[in-house]
Design a protein around this motif. Structure first.
Motif, PDB file in Angstrom:
ATOM      1  N   VAL A 147       0.838  -1.375  -0.200  1.00 58.78           N
ATOM      2  CA  VAL A 147      -0.074  -0.007   0.015  1.00 58.78           C
ATOM      3  C   VAL A 147       0.834   1.355  -0.082  1.00 58.78           C
ATOM      4  O   VAL A 147       1.832   1.329   0.615  1.00 58.78           O
ATOM      5  CB  VAL A 147      -0.959   0.028   1.135  1.00 58.78           C
ATOM      6  CG1 VAL A 147      -1.994  -1.393   1.096  1.00 58.78           C
ATOM      7  CG2 VAL A 147      -0.181   0.084   2.590  1.00 58.78           C
ATOM      8  N   GLY A 148       0.381   2.255  -0.558  1.00 54.18           N
ATOM      9  CA  GLY A 148       0.990   3.563  -0.358  1.00 54.18           C
ATOM     10  C   GLY A 148      -0.036   4.428   0.215  1.00 54.18           C
ATOM     11  O   GLY A 148      -1.353   4.547   0.150  1.00 54.18           O
ATOM     12  N   LYS A 250      -6.415  10.515  -7.282  1.00 52.43           N
ATOM     13  CA  LYS A 250      -6.800   9.249  -6.840  1.00 52.43           C
ATOM     14  C   LYS A 250      -7.826   8.620  -7.625  1.00 52.43           C
ATOM     15  O   LYS A 250      -7.983   7.429  -8.137  1.00 52.43           O
ATOM     16  CB  LYS A 250      -7.206   9.248  -5.338  1.00 52.43           C
ATOM     17  CG  LYS A 250      -6.163   9.380  -4.304  1.00 52.43           C
ATOM     18  CD  LYS A 250      -6.548   9.895  -2.823  1.00 52.43           C
ATOM     19  CE  LYS A 250      -7.346   8.935  -2.173  1.00 52.43           C
ATOM     20  NZ  LYS A 250      -7.434   9.193  -0.880  1.00 52.43           N
ATOM     21  N   ARG A 251      -8.693   9.681  -7.999  1.00 52.37           N
ATOM     22  CA  ARG A 251      -9.946   9.255  -8.860  1.00 52.37           C
ATOM     23  C   ARG A 251      -9.307   8.599 -10.317  1.00 52.37           C
ATOM     24  O   ARG A 251      -9.933   7.773 -10.763  1.00 52.37           O
ATOM     25  CB  ARG A 251     -11.004  10.516  -9.054  1.00 52.37           C
ATOM     26  CG  ARG A 251     -12.058  10.051  -9.799  1.00 52.37           C
ATOM     27  CD  ARG A 251     -13.039  11.258 -10.055  1.00 52.37           C
ATOM     28  NE  ARG A 251     -12.499  12.228 -10.988  1.00 52.37           N
ATOM     29  CZ  ARG A 251     -12.124  13.601 -10.411  1.00 52.37           C
ATOM     30  NH1 ARG A 251     -12.221  13.628  -9.304  1.00 52.37           N
ATOM     31  NH2 ARG A 251     -11.646  14.294 -11.455  1.00 52.37           N
ATOM     32  N   LEU A 256      -6.627   1.034 -11.694  1.00 57.41           N
ATOM     33  CA  LEU A 256      -5.227   0.649 -11.585  1.00 57.41           C
ATOM     34  C   LEU A 256      -4.744   0.192 -10.211  1.00 57.41           C
ATOM     35  O   LEU A 256      -4.252  -1.059 -10.152  1.00 57.41           O
ATOM     36  CB  LEU A 256      -4.300   1.484 -12.137  1.00 57.41           C
ATOM     37  CG  LEU A 256      -2.720   1.163 -12.041  1.00 57.41           C
ATOM     38  CD1 LEU A 256      -2.388   0.141 -13.176  1.00 57.41           C
ATOM     39  CD2 LEU A 256      -2.161   2.546 -12.752  1.00 57.41           C
ATOM     40  N   VAL A 257      -5.506   0.872  -9.352  1.00 59.15           N
ATOM     41  CA  VAL A 257      -5.279   0.549  -7.698  1.00 59.15           C
ATOM     42  C   VAL A 257      -6.435   0.872  -7.177  1.00 59.15           C
ATOM     43  O   VAL A 257      -7.200   1.531  -7.481  1.00 59.15           O
ATOM     44  CB  VAL A 257      -4.183   1.466  -7.368  1.00 59.15           C
ATOM     45  CG1 VAL A 257      -2.669   1.196  -7.847  1.00 59.15           C
ATOM     46  CG2 VAL A 257      -4.268   2.905  -7.121  1.00 59.15           C
ATOM     47  N   GLY A 258      -6.521   0.317  -6.027  1.00 54.28           N
ATOM     48  CA  GLY A 258      -7.788   0.599  -5.012  1.00 54.28           C
ATOM     49  C   GLY A 258      -7.475   1.863  -4.506  1.00 54.28           C
ATOM     50  O   GLY A 258      -6.104   2.212  -3.994  1.00 54.28           O
ATOM     51  N   ILE A 259      -8.446   2.485  -3.889  1.00 50.66           N
ATOM     52  CA  ILE A 259      -8.188   3.655  -3.246  1.00 50.66           C
ATOM     53  C   ILE A 259      -9.260   3.854  -1.919  1.00 50.66           C
ATOM     54  O   ILE A 259     -10.283   3.001  -1.998  1.00 50.66           O
ATOM     55  CB  ILE A 259      -8.613   5.097  -4.053  1.00 50.66           C
ATOM     56  CG1 ILE A 259      -9.958   5.132  -4.514  1.00 50.66           C
ATOM     57  CG2 ILE A 259      -7.635   5.438  -5.081  1.00 50.66           C
ATOM     58  CD1 ILE A 259     -10.282   6.542  -5.091  1.00 50.66           C
ATOM     59  N   THR A 416     -10.300  -1.744   4.588  1.00 50.17           N
ATOM     60  CA  THR A 416      -9.991  -1.211   3.254  1.00 50.17           C
ATOM     61  C   THR A 416      -8.439  -1.874   2.729  1.00 50.17           C
ATOM     62  O   THR A 416      -8.174  -1.989   1.570  1.00 50.17           O
ATOM     63  CB  THR A 416      -9.423   0.315   3.764  1.00 50.17           C
ATOM     64  OG1 THR A 416     -10.527   0.980   4.236  1.00 50.17           O
ATOM     65  CG2 THR A 416      -8.818   1.266   2.489  1.00 50.17           C
ATOM     66  N   PHE A 417      -7.780  -2.567   3.619  1.00 52.91           N
ATOM     67  CA  PHE A 417      -6.728  -3.215   2.984  1.00 52.91           C
ATOM     68  C   PHE A 417      -6.839  -4.630   2.933  1.00 52.91           C
ATOM     69  O   PHE A 417      -5.688  -5.484   2.867  1.00 52.91           O
ATOM     70  CB  PHE A 417      -5.360  -2.809   4.112  1.00 52.91           C
ATOM     71  CG  PHE A 417      -5.331  -1.335   4.219  1.00 52.91           C
ATOM     72  CD1 PHE A 417      -4.527  -0.738   3.267  1.00 52.91           C
ATOM     73  CD2 PHE A 417      -5.828  -0.610   5.392  1.00 52.91           C
ATOM     74  CE1 PHE A 417      -4.386   0.789   3.576  1.00 52.91           C
ATOM     75  CE2 PHE A 417      -5.729   0.619   5.575  1.00 52.91           C
ATOM     76  CZ  PHE A 417      -4.920   1.371   4.501  1.00 52.91           C
ATOM     77  N   LEU A 418      -8.070  -5.036   3.150  1.00 58.47           N
ATOM     78  CA  LEU A 418      -8.239  -6.589   2.691  1.00 58.47           C
ATOM     79  C   LEU A 418      -8.986  -6.756   1.747  1.00 58.47           C
ATOM     80  O   LEU A 418      -9.617  -6.081   1.138  1.00 58.47           O
ATOM     81  CB  LEU A 418      -9.145  -7.072   4.186  1.00 58.47           C
ATOM     82  CG  LEU A 418      -8.472  -7.068   5.237  1.00 58.47           C
ATOM     83  CD1 LEU A 418      -9.335  -7.534   6.711  1.00 58.47           C
ATOM     84  CD2 LEU A 418      -7.349  -8.163   5.517  1.00 58.47           C
ATOM     85  N   LYS A 419      -9.038  -8.167   1.166  1.00 58.82           N
ATOM     86  CA  LYS A 419      -9.655  -8.407   0.134  1.00 58.82           C
ATOM     87  C   LYS A 419     -10.337  -9.906   0.300  1.00 58.82           C
ATOM     88  O   LYS A 419      -9.630 -10.857   1.208  1.00 58.82           O
ATOM     89  CB  LYS A 419      -8.822  -8.635  -1.109  1.00 58.82           C
ATOM     90  CG  LYS A 419      -7.628  -9.439  -1.080  1.00 58.82           C
ATOM     91  CD  LYS A 419      -6.779  -9.387  -2.316  1.00 58.82           C
ATOM     92  CE  LYS A 419      -5.466 -10.127  -1.985  1.00 58.82           C
ATOM     93  NZ  LYS A 419      -4.484  -9.715  -3.123  1.00 58.82           N
TER      94      LYS A 419
END
Length: 463
Positions: A147-148, A250-251, A256-259, A416-419
């Motif tokens: 994550v960033g 971010k939008r 490409l990445v999740g936000i 937010t950081f889990l799938k």
């Protein structure tokens, strides 16, 4: 809607209220407002989304094509610093922590401790459903790989945002964390030392001196190493608050990445009745207004008398606060308002339509009123739960949805950081129980090969 006289005109400039009044009582509107009509009149900041989008698209293209060369040029253009690399040396992280004021360190450590307790409690359990005959479906939670985390600079310093971004990611079990914060000319091109110290206390080893939309672009697309410049490996999720350019970036990289969310200027709404202390209400409105000239402060009440007392308290408290000019700009802007409603029930409805980032409940029976709220980033219950408590030390997270997005979005949290990965395991008997249903539905959808994939197994079993 055009015929409604929603804003009262002050009798003179001398007694003009600091915050504009928005009268949504039936006597002013002429009829009960629908949900759509309420949304249309909610106070919101004006932002140049089109202009920001054009500028950010150019930044993202440059970062993607030119890598560190673009980052260095943008750092010189926007931050006035010359960079050879974005990576902050480990020795600077340690030095910042060692030189941190002991009181600030103690406050950060307590904030981290409380945030970790709450974050650990949020971790969802895996779910297993057994249908019998060797048939089961499992939902398993797995952390994203990397994550960033973005921490803004600008008008204030936000070590608390380091805590709020990092702690839930760590509790989720994310293995690789990178943090970015704008370079500061007065600190030799590094992020503010308090930001670095907070990262060190949290065990974050990869910190980059990058600000704004270019930080989001670097996280999303990655940066190849060149010369002294360190590599930035692409991330899976980007989180953190920021200005309109950060939100726009971010939008644009979403997909490409999740936000976490497209956060806009901060906002507070206060639902209050005659039992509320007007000094408390005014202080809490000012506490959010000092963030940014575009910050929103909204009071929702059925009490015109309370509204008048709050306006008076705002006048004298604004004169005495450090960032008086900034606060006054925010309070007098179109995004701030005192909203008059007919009763508490209508106040709750307006609060849900506004869907505040921060919503305070300063009413009698505040807990039961709070339980009726369905749209808010975070709800603060009673006179001793101010928003600033949640900003720093409540244990909750202050990275929250803004601009009405709390109607469908959540604040930053472990999920937010889990799938969620679904695992299907059926044996021969279990498949046999539903095989005919699968084949029937496949034919109904004109996808016969779907059914054949089951039928071939049934025929093999019969051989």
């Amino acid at each position: 809607m055009s015929e409604m006289n929603l804003n009262a005109s002050p009798s003179s400039a001398a007694d003009a209220p600091l915050v504009r009044r928005l009268d949504l009582r039936r006597a002013a509107t002429g009829h009960p407002l629908t949900h759509a009509e309420l949304k249309a009149v909610m106070p919101r900041p004006e932002q140049d989304i089109a202009g920001a989008t054009e500028a950010v698209e150019g930044i993202i293209r440059r970062v993607r094509a030119e890598g560190f060369t673009a980052l260095a040029d943008l750092a010189q253009q926007f931050d006035g610093v010359v960079q050879q690399t974005t990576l902050v040396p480990a020795v600077e992280l340690r030095r910042a922590a060692e030189q941190l004021d002991p009181e600030i360190r103690a406050a950060l450590e307590e904030s981290i401790r409380r945030a970790r307790i709450f974050a650990r409690a949020q971790r969802p359990e895996d779910t297993v459903v057994d249908y019998g005959d060797g048939a089961s479906v499992t939902q398993r939670w797995e952390p994203v790989r990397r994550v960033g985390l973005y921490v803004p600079g600008g008008l204030a310093v936000y070590p608390s945002s380091v805590v709020m971004n990092a702690v839930p990611a760590q509790a989720a079990g994310v293995g690789s964390l990178a943090l970015a914060s704008p370079p500061q000319r007065e600190f030799g091109g590094l992020p503010h030392p308090t930001i670095l110290a907070a990262a060190y206390l949290l065990g974050i080893q990869e910190v980059h001196a990058i600000g704004g939309a270019q930080a989001i672009a670097a996280f999303a697309h990655g940066i190849d190493p060149t010369g002294e410049a360190a590599e930035i490996e692409p991330v899976d999720v980007v989180t953190g608050p920021g200005n309109v350019y950060v939100a726009t970036a971010k939008r644009l990289v979403k997909g490409l990445v999740g936000i976490d969310a497209e956060a806009g200027p901060t906002e507070i709404a206060i639902l209050a009745d005659d039992s509320a202390d007007p000094d408390f209400v005014a202080a809490d409105m000012i506490s959010q207004a000092e963030h940014d000239p575009n910050a929103a402060a909204v009071l929702i009440t059925a009490s015109a008398a309370l509204a008048d007392r709050v306006q008076e308290a705002l006048r004298w408290q604004t004169l005495r606060t450090k960032h008086s000019d900034r606060v006054r700009t925010a309070l007098t802007g179109e995004q701030s308002a005192v909203i008059l409603v007919d009763d508490l029930a209508e106040g709750i409805r307006v609060a849900d339509v506004y869907a505040a980032e921060h919503l305070e409940i300063l009413t009698e029976e505040a807990r039961s009123v709070a339980a009726r709220i369905t749209s808010a980033g975070a709800v603060f219950v009673g006179p001793y739960s101010p928003v600033s408590l949640g900003d720093y030390a409540a244990g909750s997270n202050h990275v929250l949805p803004t601009s009405g997005t709390a109607a469908y979005a959540s604040g930053l949290n472990v999920a937010t950081f889990l799938k969620a990965i679904q695992v299907i395991e059926y044996g021969r008997a279990g498949l046999g129980q539903v095989a005919e249903h699968v084949e029937v539905l496949a034919r109904a959808e004109d996808l016969p090969a779907h059914g054949d994939a089951v039928a071939i197994r049934r025929r093999a079993e019969a051989r």
